[in-house]
Design an enzyme around this catalytic site. Structure first.
Site: not given
Ligand SMILES: [Zn+2]
Length: 660
Positions: A104, A108, A142-143, A149, A151, A154, A295
């Site tokens: 998961r 980017c 999520n988180e 990155c 790449c 970027c 959580e």
């Protein structure tokens, strides 16, 4: 209503089971579920073909049981059709490898292609559920924050980001000190990413700017989602953070969010209850209002290995610890462990068999009854504090640019002070540098290497008005470009501290330098760890002095205190074991208006929430032994509905919630 619930993945279970799960949740007192944050391939099985029917049906089933839904946008897990068609959205990790699909977070944040797909799925979800009464709020992604990155997208966006930050290449060259090793850039296209020579440390200024750039990129990506949700939906928007995780500036991101939440896994941390508490206080500080634990651990976890299952009472204790520090929502992760996938041994409220015999279910059902009884009273009250720890992300990034030769671990230095405050039962806030300091009696900056005139004037003003400022070693050694100051240390804060520092040493692992207390710390003895700043008092007085090695021969001080106008500034030039921080906090209690909420035995936490009218005191036993605490007055125990005074017993992991 205090929110109480779990993460539920209808896509992992047959449709026939949803009804049963909703019944069991209702019996456990749950009023909220979070859904859909990893369900993209079910919500959009083929590009442009959306299927929200199954989710609609699942939401309906929970709604019938009075359980509200928080919907997650599913962007943390791009579906295979997307990454097959657009492999360019996959991030490149620091070692130059493609972070491929199969897990998961394989995207980017700067990919315009990925941003377009994000806009589409978030808009479609917001149009479908945005004003639906069964939904109470949204969680983006999520988180967020990983992987950083490197790449080509970027790289090119980073150069544009630099063009906005610096007026010219000359200014950048000057600000980064590129004269060193012939790095002077004559075109923007020559500027590298900081991972290009992984065997060496990059230029510290380049490294810090890349941290800032990646933080801004992550915040921008999140904002893209919040803007759509705000436009198309009337619900609140949150994100689930991870405590001290630091790949983006959480304070900045929270300006776009209505609610801060975090994922709280005590057995995954360094396993000290102080650090768990610190994570709660940090999260409270992001919005300075009650937060959620999105959580909450309630079972074993899996990553490198399966962790221990919480002992009886431990989940209940963690739940009350969360509430005590300001949580108005507790969502256990997860409802039932998945039979497949990476998290197949990440436990939940139920076990794999889905039966009621799960000990976690029985314990959480009891908590559910209690929360229903007392939650309404507590909800909305604040976690007030007189002591703040300054925790700006940039300072941490600056320190991390030392990489191979950093004198310290940011989190450890923060926790050294936090632990002493925790042990003394003093509520503590974590604040960013732009926060007004005047609301606090004491401001502690364990790690503050970078300084500029606006921050130094703000700190001086705080002390001038009667505040107490405490700083750790290496304070003010750099400017905000990560360049070492050419002033005598501690740079711009020399007058405030009334000292000068012309010498210092790193302490090696097999080396010890003793320093002993003077004046208020007379009779105390410590061993230096990690670092020794050699302080020469000017107007300051010595609180500790080196008694070994060359710092002793030169009569250098290790800790000083300077009276400055109506306040005081304490410079702690070295690091040591917990005795040092305990003594420093005692000194603060003696010399300021800060006072412990109540005294308690070791392992018993006492913490307070209040709204000016009502005041709740939580007494929490973090150990698996019986403990006693002597109450300082009469209280009502709102769980046991009894009036209590004098000595109070606490079971292993026992909790008392007291109202004044
Ligand atoms: Zn990238």
């Amino acid at each position: 209503m205090l929110r109480f619930g779990t993460a539920y993945y209808p896509e992992h279970w047959p449709r026939e089971r949803w009804e049963r799960d909703s019944e069991l949740m209702s019996k456990a007192g749950f009023n909220t579920v979070r859904m859909a944050e990893f369900a993209w391939s079910k919500l959009e099985p083929e590009e442009g073909k959306f299927n929200f029917e199954w989710l609609d049906e699942a939401i309906d089933i929970f709604d019938e049981k009075g359980i509200d839904v928080v919907l997650g946008t599913p962007t943390a897990a791009p579906p295979p059709w997307l990454t097959e068609k657009h492999p360019e959205v996959l991030p490149i990790t620091e070692d130059g490898q493609i972070f491929g699909p199969g897990m998961r977070r394989h995207y980017c944040v700067n990919s315009e292609v990925y941003r377009d797909y994000t806009r589409e799925i978030v808009s479609k979800m917001a149009e479908k559920f945005g004003n639906d009464n069964r939904i109470i709020g949204w969680q983006t992604d999520n988180e967020l924050g990983s992987p950083v990155c490197y790449c080509d997208t970027c790289r090119s966006k980073f150069r544009n980001w630099l063009r906005e930050r610096y007026d010219s290449l000359e200014e950048l060259n000057d600000s980064w000190g590129t004269a060193f090793w012939s790095h002077t850039y004559t075109k923007w296209s020559q500027i590298p990413l900081p991972n290009e020579n992984p065997s060496m440390n990059p230029n510290p200024s380049l490294h810090l700017d890349y941290k800032r750039f990646f933080s801004d990129s992550t915040i921008e990506y999140n904002r893209l989602q919040t803007e759509i949700l705000k436009e198309k939906s009337d619900k609140w928007v949150c994100h689930n953070f991870m405590g001290f995780y630091d790949n983006f500036d959480h304070y900045e991101m929270c300006k776009d969010l209505d609610l801060a939440t975090w994922d709280h896994y005590p057995t995954k941390l360094r396993d000290t209850y102080e650090e768990v508490s610190a994570g709660h206080d940090l999260t409270y500080g992001f919005k300075e209002r009650p937060f959620w634990v999105m959580e909450e651990q309630c079972s074993y976890l899996t990553r490198d290995k399966i962790t221990a299952t919480p002992r009886p009472g431990e989940t209940r204790m963690w739940t009350y610890q969360s509430i005590a520090h300001g949580a108005d929502g507790i969502m256990y992760f997860r409802w039932r462990p998945c039979r497949f996938g990476d998290e197949q041994f990440h436990g939940g409220v139920l076990q794999h068999d889905g039966s009621l015999e799960s000990p976690a279910y029985q314990e959480i059902k009891q908590i559910g009854e209690e929360v229903r009884k007392i939650g309404g009273e507590i909800e909305g009250t604040k976690a007030n504090s007189e002591v703040a720890i300054l925790s700006p992300y940039e300072q941490r990034w600056s320190m991390e640019t030392y990489r191979n030769h950093s004198p310290y671990d940011y989190q450890e230095e923060i926790i050294n002070y936090y632990r002493a405050l925790f042990d003394a039962n003093i509520n503590t806030a974590f604040i960013p540098k732009y926060r007004d300091f005047e609301d606090y009696e004491v401001l502690i900056a364990p790690v503050l290497p970078m300084m500029n005139s606006s921050l130094s004037s703000k700190i001086e003003e705080f002390v001038r008005n009667g505040g107490t400022f405490v700083a750790g070693f290496r304070t003010g050694i750099k400017d905000y470009n990560n360049i070492v100051t050419d002033q005598s240390l501690p740079g711009e804060l020399k007058d405030l501290f009334g000292i000068e520092i012309h010498d210092y040493t790193s302490i090696q692992e097999n080396q010890e330098i003793e320093f002993v207390g003077r004046n208020e710390l007379e009779g105390k003895k410590y061993l230096s760890r990690k670092w020794a700043d050699c302080l020469e008092p000017k107007s300051a007085k010595t609180l500790a002095q080196y008694t070994e090695g060359w710092p002793a021969q030169e009569n250098y001080s290790a800790i000083t205190k300077n009276e400055f106008s109506k306040g005081q500034a304490i410079y702690v030039g070295s690091s040591s074991d917990e005795n040092l921080y305990r003594d420093l906090i005692e000194l603060l209690v003696d010399s300021t208006d800060v006072s412990p909420i109540m005294n308690s035995e070791e392992g018993v936490e006492v913490i307070e929430r209040s709204d000016g009218q009502k005041k709740f005191i939580f007494v929490i036993n973090h150990t698996n032994h019986r403990k006693k605490t002597k109450l300082d007055r009469e209280y009502k125990d709102i769980l046991g509905e009894k009036i209590l005074s004098g000595n109070v017993e606490l079971e292993p992991y026992g909790v008392r919630v007291l109202r004044e």
